[in-house]
Design a protein around this motif. Sequence first.
Motif, PDB file in Angstrom:
ATOM      1  N   UNK A   1       0.839  -1.187   0.000  1.00 49.74           N
ATOM      2  CA  UNK A   1       0.000   0.000   0.000  1.00 49.74           C
ATOM      3  C   UNK A   1       0.878   1.243   0.000  1.00 49.74           C
ATOM      4  N   UNK A   2       0.312   2.362  -0.453  1.00 49.09           N
ATOM      5  CA  UNK A   2       1.050   3.623  -0.427  1.00 49.09           C
ATOM      6  C   UNK A   2       1.355   3.987   1.018  1.00 49.09           C
ATOM      7  N   UNK A 165      -8.606  -5.366  -5.386  1.00 51.40           N
ATOM      8  CA  UNK A 165      -9.106  -5.808  -4.094  1.00 51.40           C
ATOM      9  C   UNK A 165      -9.667  -7.215  -4.118  1.00 51.40           C
ATOM     10  N   UNK A 166      -9.964  -7.729  -5.302  1.00 52.66           N
ATOM     11  CA  UNK A 166     -10.478  -9.101  -5.430  1.00 52.66           C
ATOM     12  C   UNK A 166      -9.829  -9.739  -6.654  1.00 52.66           C
ATOM     13  N   UNK A 167      -8.544 -10.010  -6.569  1.00 53.33           N
ATOM     14  CA  UNK A 167      -7.808 -10.492  -7.740  1.00 53.33           C
ATOM     15  C   UNK A 167      -7.962 -11.987  -7.957  1.00 53.33           C
ATOM     16  N   UNK A 172      -2.822 -11.929  -7.418  1.00 51.86           N
ATOM     17  CA  UNK A 172      -2.502 -11.831  -5.991  1.00 51.86           C
ATOM     18  C   UNK A 172      -1.050 -12.222  -5.739  1.00 51.86           C
ATOM     19  N   UNK A 173      -0.576 -13.239  -6.442  1.00 49.86           N
ATOM     20  CA  UNK A 173       0.816 -13.657  -6.311  1.00 49.86           C
ATOM     21  C   UNK A 173       1.761 -12.523  -6.685  1.00 49.86           C
ATOM     22  N   UNK A 174       1.476 -11.848  -7.805  1.00 44.54           N
ATOM     23  CA  UNK A 174       2.357 -10.774  -8.264  1.00 44.54           C
ATOM     24  C   UNK A 174       2.253  -9.531  -7.380  1.00 44.54           C
ATOM     25  N   UNK A 175       1.058  -9.239  -6.878  1.00 47.69           N
ATOM     26  CA  UNK A 175       0.919  -8.135  -5.926  1.00 47.69           C
ATOM     27  C   UNK A 175       1.778  -8.413  -4.697  1.00 47.69           C
ATOM     28  N   UNK A 176       1.785  -9.665  -4.242  1.00 48.79           N
ATOM     29  CA  UNK A 176       2.522 -10.038  -3.047  1.00 48.79           C
ATOM     30  C   UNK A 176       4.030  -9.944  -3.190  1.00 48.79           C
ATOM     31  N   UNK A 177       4.523  -9.813  -4.400  1.00 52.56           N
ATOM     32  CA  UNK A 177       5.968  -9.690  -4.595  1.00 52.56           C
ATOM     33  C   UNK A 177       6.462  -8.272  -4.334  1.00 52.56           C
ATOM     34  N   UNK A 178       5.524  -7.330  -4.167  1.00 44.68           N
ATOM     35  CA  UNK A 178       5.927  -5.979  -3.807  1.00 44.68           C
ATOM     36  C   UNK A 178       6.580  -5.222  -4.940  1.00 44.68           C
ATOM     37  N   UNK A 179       7.456  -4.280  -4.610  1.00 45.48           N
ATOM     38  CA  UNK A 179       8.064  -3.423  -5.633  1.00 45.48           C
ATOM     39  C   UNK A 179       8.958  -4.188  -6.606  1.00 45.48           C
ATOM     40  N   UNK A 180       8.882  -3.797  -7.859  1.00 45.26           N
ATOM     41  CA  UNK A 180       9.827  -4.271  -8.866  1.00 45.26           C
ATOM     42  C   UNK A 180      10.922  -3.221  -8.907  1.00 45.26           C
ATOM     43  N   UNK A 181      12.059  -3.505  -8.304  1.00 46.79           N
ATOM     44  CA  UNK A 181      13.097  -2.494  -8.129  1.00 46.79           C
ATOM     45  C   UNK A 181      13.810  -2.189  -9.436  1.00 46.79           C
ATOM     46  N   UNK A 214       3.005  -3.915   3.127  1.00 44.07           N
ATOM     47  CA  UNK A 214       1.782  -4.529   2.607  1.00 44.07           C
ATOM     48  C   UNK A 214       0.572  -4.208   3.477  1.00 44.07           C
ATOM     49  N   UNK A 215      -0.580  -4.063   2.839  1.00 45.09           N
ATOM     50  CA  UNK A 215      -1.823  -3.902   3.590  1.00 45.09           C
ATOM     51  C   UNK A 215      -2.201  -5.251   4.187  1.00 45.09           C
ATOM     52  N   UNK A 216      -3.217  -5.269   5.038  1.00 38.39           N
ATOM     53  CA  UNK A 216      -3.655  -6.529   5.638  1.00 38.39           C
ATOM     54  C   UNK A 216      -4.082  -7.529   4.567  1.00 38.39           C
ATOM     55  N   UNK A 217      -4.790  -7.040   3.553  1.00 36.74           N
ATOM     56  CA  UNK A 217      -5.240  -7.921   2.477  1.00 36.74           C
ATOM     57  C   UNK A 217      -4.045  -8.462   1.695  1.00 36.74           C
ATOM     58  N   UNK A 218      -3.069  -7.611   1.439  1.00 32.63           N
ATOM     59  CA  UNK A 218      -1.869  -8.053   0.720  1.00 32.63           C
ATOM     60  C   UNK A 218      -1.072  -9.066   1.541  1.00 32.63           C
ATOM     61  N   UNK A 219      -1.028  -8.863   2.857  1.00 33.51           N
ATOM     62  CA  UNK A 219      -0.364  -9.843   3.724  1.00 33.51           C
ATOM     63  C   UNK A 219      -1.056 -11.198   3.648  1.00 33.51           C
ATOM     64  N   UNK A 220      -2.380 -11.169   3.556  1.00 25.55           N
ATOM     65  CA  UNK A 220      -3.132 -12.427   3.447  1.00 25.55           C
ATOM     66  C   UNK A 220      -2.749 -13.158   2.167  1.00 25.55           C
ATOM     67  N   UNK A 221      -2.621 -12.428   1.051  1.00 23.17           N
ATOM     68  CA  UNK A 221      -2.260 -13.067  -0.216  1.00 23.17           C
ATOM     69  C   UNK A 221      -0.848 -13.656  -0.147  1.00 23.17           C
TER      70      UNK A 221
END
Length: 281
Positions: A1-2, A165-167, A172-181, A214-221
């Motif tokens: 999350x921002x 929010x409902x991927x 969800x897997x790619x969101x969970x990888x966080x920043x692409x540096x 990560x937000x709570x939802x992102x942590x869940x993923x």
Amino acid sequence: MASTAKGNILTDQHRRRQVALAITADSQMRRVWDDTLDVNDLDHTQPIWKKAMLDLLGQWWKVSADTAAQYLPRFRKAEIGDGSVKVGVPRFNRSQAGKRLEWGGVANILWHVAMGQTQEAAYLAARELFIGMFHEAVLTGGRLTLQQWAAKDARASGWRRVSDGHPCAFCAMLVGRGPIYTSERTALYRQSDGDKFHPHCGCTVEVVYGDWIPSDKEKQWIDDYYRAAESLPKGTARTYDRILPIMRRTGDYRDSPSARASGAMKKDPHSKNQGVRTEKP
């Protein structure tokens, strides 16, 4: 999350605008398809169809890119207090887009015919598949604008994928990888991992300033992914094609079996993207 509440709001608003403009572009694409491609004269109408589709895609690609360029200074100001930047818009590569979309017209219709469908059914099936391709191609304008900015902004640590929010499990897997540096220091991170936007995908891109929390939802993923990976038999390769089916069993993802059965893939209560499928093909 921002890192700020304002940043989160701006990103969500931007995502919704991008999805809305892509849906409008999809509607126009359907009309152009029907107006230019004659199922009874495919060979002669294919060139007309291709030119019309690339003209339309170029227009909407730029709208998507311009929308991202308007959002970014506001987001940057919310995150780090400085929005006095001028964001350049990438050039639409008509030749590259033409190669990617080429098979979506006549070749796709003929493929369906070869699979035993009537010419009319093949025409309609090919058009539906092409809508997903076109939708993704339109949104590439905005996504690429933000990705390129993240690579040049010295204050940015990279960019990340943001879902609606409902991927589906894939997103969800790619969101969970966080920043692409993008810095040389973290060059071992594979930037291609976050580039996989599938047809009808409602995800957007967010530039990351500082650390990603990560937000709570992102942590869940993230937790779902690792639990699924750890549940695999010993000695089994932990590849995403083995992990994602296990993630889907929770029922929490757009492409979970229970979601498919209930029709949740067709109507997303978390998004204005009603009636648009966003699952991984």
